[in-house]
Design a protein around this motif. Sequence first.
Motif, PDB file in Angstrom:
ATOM      1  N   GLY A 172      -3.258  -8.117 -12.073  1.00 61.71           N
ATOM      2  CA  GLY A 172      -2.626  -7.667 -10.843  1.00 61.71           C
ATOM      3  C   GLY A 172      -2.709  -6.161 -10.823  1.00 61.71           C
ATOM      4  O   GLY A 172      -2.942  -5.528 -11.857  1.00 61.71           O
ATOM      5  N   ILE A 173      -2.541  -5.596  -9.641  1.00 60.93           N
ATOM      6  CA  ILE A 173      -2.632  -4.145  -9.516  1.00 60.93           C
ATOM      7  C   ILE A 173      -1.758  -3.662  -8.378  1.00 60.93           C
ATOM      8  O   ILE A 173      -1.503  -4.391  -7.426  1.00 60.93           O
ATOM      9  N   SER A 174      -1.312  -2.424  -8.528  1.00 63.51           N
ATOM     10  CA  SER A 174      -0.662  -1.723  -7.428  1.00 63.51           C
ATOM     11  C   SER A 174      -1.183  -0.292  -7.447  1.00 63.51           C
ATOM     12  O   SER A 174      -1.253   0.335  -8.498  1.00 63.51           O
ATOM     13  N   VAL A 175      -1.560   0.185  -6.272  1.00 69.20           N
ATOM     14  CA  VAL A 175      -1.924   1.582  -6.081  1.00 69.20           C
ATOM     15  C   VAL A 175      -0.992   2.086  -4.988  1.00 69.20           C
ATOM     16  O   VAL A 175      -1.074   1.658  -3.843  1.00 69.20           O
ATOM     17  N   THR A 176      -0.080   2.971  -5.388  1.00 73.83           N
ATOM     18  CA  THR A 176       0.969   3.451  -4.492  1.00 73.83           C
ATOM     19  C   THR A 176       0.851   4.956  -4.336  1.00 73.83           C
ATOM     20  O   THR A 176       0.702   5.668  -5.328  1.00 73.83           O
ATOM     21  N   THR A 177       0.944   5.426  -3.109  1.00 74.82           N
ATOM     22  CA  THR A 177       0.845   6.858  -2.835  1.00 74.82           C
ATOM     23  C   THR A 177       2.247   7.420  -2.605  1.00 74.82           C
ATOM     24  O   THR A 177       3.019   6.866  -1.823  1.00 74.82           O
ATOM     25  N   ASP A 178       2.565   8.512  -3.316  1.00 76.74           N
ATOM     26  CA  ASP A 178       3.882   9.134  -3.154  1.00 76.74           C
ATOM     27  C   ASP A 178       3.907  10.045  -1.925  1.00 76.74           C
ATOM     28  O   ASP A 178       2.898  10.203  -1.228  1.00 76.74           O
ATOM     29  N   ALA A 179       5.040  10.654  -1.672  1.00 78.66           N
ATOM     30  CA  ALA A 179       5.223  11.508  -0.489  1.00 78.66           C
ATOM     31  C   ALA A 179       4.286  12.710  -0.488  1.00 78.66           C
ATOM     32  O   ALA A 179       3.935  13.233   0.574  1.00 78.66           O
ATOM     33  N   ALA A 180       3.864  13.156  -1.658  1.00 78.62           N
ATOM     34  CA  ALA A 180       2.960  14.308  -1.763  1.00 78.62           C
ATOM     35  C   ALA A 180       1.488  13.894  -1.657  1.00 78.62           C
ATOM     36  O   ALA A 180       0.606  14.748  -1.746  1.00 78.62           O
ATOM     37  N   GLY A 181       1.227  12.602  -1.505  1.00 81.44           N
ATOM     38  CA  GLY A 181      -0.144  12.117  -1.378  1.00 81.44           C
ATOM     39  C   GLY A 181      -0.827  11.790  -2.689  1.00 81.44           C
ATOM     40  O   GLY A 181      -2.024  11.520  -2.720  1.00 81.44           O
ATOM     41  N   LYS A 182      -0.093  11.802  -3.802  1.00 81.20           N
ATOM     42  CA  LYS A 182      -0.650  11.467  -5.115  1.00 81.20           C
ATOM     43  C   LYS A 182      -0.589   9.956  -5.324  1.00 81.20           C
ATOM     44  O   LYS A 182       0.409   9.319  -5.008  1.00 81.20           O
ATOM     45  N   LYS A 183      -1.664   9.402  -5.889  1.00 79.82           N
ATOM     46  CA  LYS A 183      -1.733   7.962  -6.126  1.00 79.82           C
ATOM     47  C   LYS A 183      -1.293   7.617  -7.546  1.00 79.82           C
ATOM     48  O   LYS A 183      -1.694   8.264  -8.511  1.00 79.82           O
ATOM     49  N   TYR A 184      -0.494   6.569  -7.638  1.00 77.04           N
ATOM     50  CA  TYR A 184      -0.063   5.994  -8.908  1.00 77.04           C
ATOM     51  C   TYR A 184      -0.716   4.623  -9.028  1.00 77.04           C
ATOM     52  O   TYR A 184      -0.646   3.817  -8.103  1.00 77.04           O
ATOM     53  N   TYR A 185      -1.330   4.360 -10.171  1.00 74.39           N
ATOM     54  CA  TYR A 185      -2.005   3.091 -10.428  1.00 74.39           C
ATOM     55  C   TYR A 185      -1.306   2.390 -11.580  1.00 74.39           C
ATOM     56  O   TYR A 185      -1.113   2.974 -12.645  1.00 74.39           O
ATOM     57  N   THR A 186      -0.961   1.133 -11.390  1.00 75.58           N
ATOM     58  CA  THR A 186      -0.528   0.270 -12.497  1.00 75.58           C
ATOM     59  C   THR A 186      -1.366  -0.983 -12.418  1.00 75.58           C
ATOM     60  O   THR A 186      -1.450  -1.624 -11.363  1.00 75.58           O
ATOM     61  N   ASN A 187      -2.015  -1.326 -13.531  1.00 72.05           N
ATOM     62  CA  ASN A 187      -2.903  -2.488 -13.624  1.00 72.05           C
ATOM     63  C   ASN A 187      -2.460  -3.296 -14.832  1.00 72.05           C
ATOM     64  O   ASN A 187      -2.466  -2.792 -15.949  1.00 72.05           O
ATOM     65  N   ILE A 188      -2.029  -4.536 -14.594  1.00 75.00           N
ATOM     66  CA  ILE A 188      -1.580  -5.405 -15.674  1.00 75.00           C
ATOM     67  C   ILE A 188      -2.563  -6.558 -15.827  1.00 75.00           C
ATOM     68  O   ILE A 188      -2.944  -7.206 -14.847  1.00 75.00           O
ATOM     69  N   PHE A 189      -2.955  -6.785 -17.071  1.00 75.39           N
ATOM     70  CA  PHE A 189      -3.904  -7.848 -17.437  1.00 75.39           C
ATOM     71  C   PHE A 189      -3.136  -8.928 -18.181  1.00 75.39           C
ATOM     72  O   PHE A 189      -2.293  -8.617 -19.027  1.00 75.39           O
ATOM     73  N   VAL A 190      -3.453 -10.199 -17.929  1.00 71.39           N
ATOM     74  CA  VAL A 190      -2.803 -11.285 -18.650  1.00 71.39           C
ATOM     75  C   VAL A 190      -3.809 -12.358 -19.039  1.00 71.39           C
ATOM     76  O   VAL A 190      -4.833 -12.535 -18.377  1.00 71.39           O
TER      77      VAL A 190
END
Length: 168
Positions: A148-166
């Motif tokens: 699964g993955i989430s790519v979330t952009t904060d208020a300043a326009g920076k992207k945060y990526y979390t990728n979980i493998f199972v």
Amino acid sequence: MKKIMCAMVFIVMSITMNSCSADSAEGNESKSSTSTEKIITDYSYNASELETMQLINDYRVSIGLNALEKINYISYKCEEHNKYMIDNNVVNHNDFVSRSNNIISVLGAKKVGENVAYNYKTSAAAVKSWLESPDHKENIEGDYTHFGISVTTDAAGKKYYTNIFVKI
């Protein structure tokens, strides 16, 4: 020691790019699903998330590994972690053990791994960085069946990526 090193790298590189990696967690066969946690079945993937998953699967297939199947619940857990990192202005693996234990319990996973990244403008740049890092690459090439993955952009326009493998 890895967490301390990742924290130090984040401080030094907070203006540029950063990513760190977590150890994987192993589940055991005796774990059972919990009835107290609602399993999230809906997740709306954005273009960056779909592209990142495709790039990871393209890479895996190119080296003779199975493509991973996405599970919305895992992406929801990734999104929770991105929101935590944004709310706390950090890039880390805090509560990874809790996330992995939850996934082991809810989905019956046997193994869980996690990659995070910060401030990569494109999915290709994030995946390239992960593949250039031995610990991240190990997760991408690992003995997993789903992700699964989430790519979330904060208020300043920076992207945060979390990728979980199972592995299920």
